[in-house]
Design a protein around this motif. Structure first.
Motif, PDB file in Angstrom:
ATOM      1  N   ARG A  37       0.847  -1.031  -0.191  1.00 29.86           N
ATOM      2  CA  ARG A  37       0.035   0.001   0.083  1.00 29.86           C
ATOM      3  C   ARG A  37       0.911   1.194   0.100  1.00 29.86           C
ATOM      4  NH1 ARG A  37      -5.307  -0.402   1.094  1.00 29.86           N
ATOM      5  NH2 ARG A  37      -5.205   1.564   2.137  1.00 29.86           N
ATOM      6  N   LEU A  38       0.255   2.238  -0.662  1.00 28.26           N
ATOM      7  CA  LEU A  38       1.205   3.227  -0.803  1.00 28.26           C
ATOM      8  C   LEU A  38       1.707   4.301   0.479  1.00 28.26           C
ATOM      9  CD1 LEU A  38       2.402   5.496  -2.734  1.00 28.26           C
ATOM     10  CD2 LEU A  38       0.051   6.560  -2.914  1.00 28.26           C
ATOM     11  N   GLU A  39       0.773   3.921   1.408  1.00 30.64           N
ATOM     12  CA  GLU A  39       1.121   4.572   2.595  1.00 30.64           C
ATOM     13  C   GLU A  39       1.960   3.824   3.379  1.00 30.64           C
ATOM     14  OE1 GLU A  39      -2.780   2.574   2.640  1.00 30.64           O
ATOM     15  OE2 GLU A  39      -2.213   4.292   1.954  1.00 30.64           O
ATOM     16  N   ASN A  40       2.518   2.774   2.928  1.00 29.41           N
ATOM     17  CA  ASN A  40       3.567   1.752   3.595  1.00 29.41           C
ATOM     18  C   ASN A  40       4.785   2.034   2.973  1.00 29.41           C
ATOM     19  OD1 ASN A  40       1.918   0.779   5.377  1.00 29.41           O
ATOM     20  ND2 ASN A  40       1.190  -0.737   4.116  1.00 29.41           N
ATOM     21  N   ILE A  41       5.060   3.004   2.140  1.00 27.03           N
ATOM     22  CA  ILE A  41       6.092   3.351   1.272  1.00 27.03           C
ATOM     23  C   ILE A  41       7.445   3.519   2.247  1.00 27.03           C
ATOM     24  CG2 ILE A  41       5.857   5.878   0.841  1.00 27.03           C
ATOM     25  CD1 ILE A  41       7.249   3.863  -1.849  1.00 27.03           C
ATOM     26  N   SER A  42       8.685   3.125   1.908  1.00 25.52           N
ATOM     27  CA  SER A  42       9.752   3.347   2.603  1.00 25.52           C
ATOM     28  C   SER A  42      11.157   3.442   1.959  1.00 25.52           C
ATOM     29  CB  SER A  42      10.115   1.946   3.694  1.00 25.52           C
ATOM     30  OG  SER A  42      10.677   1.228   2.756  1.00 25.52           O
ATOM     31  N   SER A  66     -11.201   8.101   3.774  1.00 26.12           N
ATOM     32  CA  SER A  66     -10.481   7.306   3.182  1.00 26.12           C
ATOM     33  C   SER A  66      -9.820   7.915   1.726  1.00 26.12           C
ATOM     34  CB  SER A  66     -11.398   6.138   2.751  1.00 26.12           C
ATOM     35  OG  SER A  66     -11.876   5.267   3.744  1.00 26.12           O
ATOM     36  N   TYR A  67     -10.674   8.641   1.161  1.00 31.93           N
ATOM     37  CA  TYR A  67     -10.327   9.171  -0.062  1.00 31.93           C
ATOM     38  C   TYR A  67      -9.006  10.373   0.167  1.00 31.93           C
ATOM     39  CZ  TYR A  67     -10.313  12.248  -4.362  1.00 31.93           C
ATOM     40  OH  TYR A  67     -10.400  12.989  -5.322  1.00 31.93           O
ATOM     41  N   TYR A  68      -8.999  11.030   1.384  1.00 29.27           N
ATOM     42  CA  TYR A  68      -8.050  12.053   1.879  1.00 29.27           C
ATOM     43  C   TYR A  68      -7.072  11.114   2.287  1.00 29.27           C
ATOM     44  CZ  TYR A  68      -5.877  15.947   4.000  1.00 29.27           C
ATOM     45  OH  TYR A  68      -4.763  16.890   4.559  1.00 29.27           O
ATOM     46  N   GLN A  69      -7.084  10.171   3.091  1.00 26.49           N
ATOM     47  CA  GLN A  69      -5.884   9.327   3.461  1.00 26.49           C
ATOM     48  C   GLN A  69      -5.068   9.025   2.318  1.00 26.49           C
ATOM     49  OE1 GLN A  69      -7.649   6.744   6.032  1.00 26.49           O
ATOM     50  NE2 GLN A  69      -7.374   7.740   7.831  1.00 26.49           N
ATOM     51  N   THR A  70      -5.635   8.356   1.288  1.00 26.61           N
ATOM     52  CA  THR A  70      -4.948   7.812   0.250  1.00 26.61           C
ATOM     53  C   THR A  70      -4.288   8.765  -0.855  1.00 26.61           C
ATOM     54  OG1 THR A  70      -6.092   5.625   0.378  1.00 26.61           O
ATOM     55  CG2 THR A  70      -5.203   6.141  -1.778  1.00 26.61           C
ATOM     56  N   ASN A  71      -5.494   9.755  -1.142  1.00 25.29           N
ATOM     57  CA  ASN A  71      -5.096  10.736  -2.340  1.00 25.29           C
ATOM     58  C   ASN A  71      -4.226  11.861  -1.770  1.00 25.29           C
ATOM     59  OD1 ASN A  71      -6.061   9.362  -4.077  1.00 25.29           O
ATOM     60  ND2 ASN A  71      -8.157  10.353  -3.830  1.00 25.29           N
ATOM     61  N   LYS A  77       3.197  11.140   1.710  1.00 22.84           N
ATOM     62  CA  LYS A  77       4.393  10.324   2.187  1.00 22.84           C
ATOM     63  C   LYS A  77       5.318  10.033   1.044  1.00 22.84           C
ATOM     64  CE  LYS A  77       5.121   6.603   5.128  1.00 22.84           C
ATOM     65  NZ  LYS A  77       4.719   5.476   6.041  1.00 22.84           N
ATOM     66  N   LEU A  78       4.633   9.354   0.150  1.00 23.69           N
ATOM     67  CA  LEU A  78       5.571   9.294  -1.000  1.00 23.69           C
ATOM     68  C   LEU A  78       6.518  10.115  -1.425  1.00 23.69           C
ATOM     69  CD1 LEU A  78       6.329   7.234  -3.511  1.00 23.69           C
ATOM     70  CD2 LEU A  78       4.505   8.360  -4.617  1.00 23.69           C
ATOM     71  N   LEU A  79       5.942  11.297  -1.639  1.00 16.59           N
ATOM     72  CA  LEU A  79       6.727  12.543  -2.011  1.00 16.59           C
ATOM     73  C   LEU A  79       7.870  12.887  -0.975  1.00 16.59           C
ATOM     74  CD1 LEU A  79       4.019  15.107  -3.410  1.00 16.59           C
ATOM     75  CD2 LEU A  79       5.814  13.559  -4.764  1.00 16.59           C
ATOM     76  N   ASN A  80       7.620  12.794   0.164  1.00 19.71           N
ATOM     77  CA  ASN A  80       8.608  12.900   1.302  1.00 19.71           C
ATOM     78  C   ASN A  80       9.642  11.735   1.148  1.00 19.71           C
ATOM     79  OD1 ASN A  80       7.695  15.232   2.419  1.00 19.71           O
ATOM     80  ND2 ASN A  80       6.646  14.118   3.872  1.00 19.71           N
ATOM     81  N   ALA A  81       9.294  10.495   0.763  1.00 22.03           N
ATOM     82  CA  ALA A  81      10.354   9.550   0.712  1.00 22.03           C
ATOM     83  C   ALA A  81      11.036   9.604  -0.553  1.00 22.03           C
ATOM     84  CB  ALA A  81       9.508   8.159   0.462  1.00 22.03           C
ATOM     85  N   CYS A  82      10.730  10.549  -1.439  1.00 20.55           N
ATOM     86  CA  CYS A  82      11.374  10.854  -2.794  1.00 20.55           C
ATOM     87  C   CYS A  82      12.305  11.783  -2.919  1.00 20.55           C
ATOM     88  CB  CYS A  82      10.380  11.015  -3.839  1.00 20.55           C
ATOM     89  SG  CYS A  82       9.249   9.552  -4.271  1.00 20.55           S
TER      90      CYS A  82
END
Length: 90
Positions: A37-42, A66-71, A77-82
């Motif tokens: 899941r995207l929120e589990n990105i590391s 749910s919409y807000y958490q994912t989108n 979180k993905l952008l921070n990991a990037c």
């Protein structure tokens, strides 16, 4: 062009099961498909990644949260990991 002619660089693809993601996977590049899941990105998921193509998202949610958490939150979180990734497409 971000992807250019470099077909050897690894590209992380989120949302690979979407209609657009299925078409992107057909391109002649090396993809690492985000299986969790995207929120589990590391940061470990981004080792050896040159480019991130972010297509994951929720288009229909029963609850606004749910919409807000994912989108929003998971994308943030993905952008921070990037932070060390030069090319991000979304």
């Amino acid at each position: 062009m971000i992807l250019g002619n470099d077909t050897e660089s690894m590209i992380l693809l989120t949302g690979h099961t979407s209609d657009i993601g299925k078409e992107v996977k057909k391109l002649p590049y090396k993809f690492r498909l985000l299986q969790s899941r995207l929120e589990n990105i590391s940061p470990a998921d981004l080792q050896d990644i040159h480019t991130v193509v972010h297509l994951a998202g929720v288009t229909h949610a029963r609850e606004r949260e749910s919409y807000y958490q994912t989108n929003v939150e998971a994308t943030e979180k993905l952008l921070n990991a990037c932070a060390n990734i030069r090319n991000i497409v979304f």
